[in-house]
Design an enzyme around this catalytic site. Sequence first.
Site, short mmCIF file in Angstrom:
data_model
loop_
_atom_site.label_atom_id
_atom_site.label_comp_id
_atom_site.label_asym_id
_atom_site.label_seq_id
_atom_site.Cartn_x
_atom_site.Cartn_y
_atom_site.Cartn_z
N ASN A 213 0.82 -1.22 0.00
CA ASN A 213 0.00 0.00 0.00
C ASN A 213 0.86 1.27 0.00
OD1 ASN A 213 -2.42 -1.49 0.13
ND2 ASN A 213 -2.21 -1.70 2.34
N ASP B 188 -14.13 6.46 6.24
CA ASP B 188 -12.81 5.83 6.35
C ASP B 188 -12.00 6.21 5.11
OD1 ASP B 188 -10.65 4.03 6.10
OD2 ASP B 188 -11.69 2.50 7.26
N SER C 20 -10.87 -0.85 -0.17
CA SER C 20 -9.52 -1.41 -0.18
C SER C 20 -9.35 -2.60 -1.11
CB SER C 20 -9.13 -1.82 1.24
OG SER C 20 -10.04 -2.78 1.75
N HIS D 148 -14.63 -2.29 5.32
CA HIS D 148 -13.49 -3.01 5.88
C HIS D 148 -13.90 -3.75 7.16
CE1 HIS D 148 -9.50 -3.52 7.83
NE2 HIS D 148 -9.09 -3.62 6.58
N HIS E 102 -7.46 4.55 2.26
CA HIS E 102 -6.84 4.36 0.94
C HIS E 102 -6.97 5.59 0.04
CE1 HIS E 102 -5.91 0.11 1.60
NE2 HIS E 102 -6.99 0.13 2.35
N LYS F 102 -0.13 3.71 4.68
CA LYS F 102 -0.30 3.40 3.26
C LYS F 102 0.42 4.47 2.44
CE LYS F 102 -4.39 0.84 4.49
NZ LYS F 102 -4.18 0.97 5.95
N GLU G 224 -16.33 3.61 3.47
CA GLU G 224 -14.99 3.99 3.03
C GLU G 224 -15.10 4.97 1.87
OE1 GLU G 224 -12.17 0.60 2.69
OE2 GLU G 224 -13.87 -0.63 3.29
#
Length: 391
Positions: free
Chosen positions: A48, A212, A187, A139, A215, A244, A183
């Site tokens: 990541n 979230d 992910s 997640h 990423h 990440k 998110e």
Amino acid sequence: MSILDSLLAQELDRAEQRQMRRRLRTADCARDGRLLFEGREVIDFSSNDYLGLARHPALAERVADWTARYGAGARASRLVSGNLALHESIEAKLARFKGTEAALLFASGWQANAAVLPALLRAASGQGEPMVFCDRLNHASLHHGCQAAGVRQIRYRHNDLDHLDSLLAERVGKPGLRLVVTESVFSMDGDRTDVAALCELAERHGAFVYLDEAHATGVLGPGGAGLASLGRGRVDLAMGTFSKAMGSFGAYVAGSRQLCDYLLNACSGFIYTTALPPPVLAAIDAALDLVPGMDAERQRLARLGNVLRRALATLGIGTGASSTQIVPAIVGDAGEALALSDRLRSHDLLAVAIRPPTVPAGTSRLRIALSAAHGEEDVVRLIDAVAEARA
């Protein structure tokens, strides 16, 4: 020997039969998107480290400097004697980066999600039973946080805001906080939530938005600050990580001053955890200095993602709704995903197979994670190897 060993062995055997058993493999970092993996140098398409900061000299130099000046550990939780001026200065810098009143550091993204959600829902319980609306593909740490809070999730179809709207509308007039948890970039799929539309919907229904940004942080949004800004101030809580694109370790929550003050009083994952140590803080601080100026790397990362998606489509491999640096090569069968990963490794290319329960049954894939450290020739090499393996 443990008295559970025979039972554990049976569980491992069953996992092996389903091609679901996991094993650790030894790796060592190298430069330019490479990795020493089981003794061989491979191009790493599974990390990541989206901006290539994990080996950036600016992070390493600040880590060395702060370790020499402040030591290797914070010694205690922040509510005891571990609250350093360094923590407070980084939180102020982070709040500016995210455009919020305040921010709070956590040890990891998993810990933050698993601990913050129960704390929030405990505060909301006085208004009636909270209603928590979760994207089905959230997640595992978000699902765990809801389970730890003892609330039943109301799950909406992945990225289907019409479905979310209908679920919220069904509960108009019922007492209790409405909290939407999702998110910004998923992910395993590399697709995005329409944050602006989500926030408009949440505002109509009086719902709290928990976003979230693990990423998205560093990669998307103005200066790499994530997608929360698209909500125009309507994201109530943004969680993100430094492990990440930011190249190191740790996590954050950003939001109002009242929110952060409440969490430092009520969130067990903050209260009872040793504070992040100076070397980790140094890497976070250096990344926060670098990331806003890395637009060229972000543009290059987006271009590599587009090249890879087009090539996989030509090979008949689906990539779902991916639009980011995460490109799933969805093959369906777990055995097929493992075989393709093994074929690529024989070409010194690391793209790890992801199987259930991490992804839904029938959607096993290679989760290809691109980095600004990759060259275009690296992506071409990956595409050629996939084509050869599928021939």
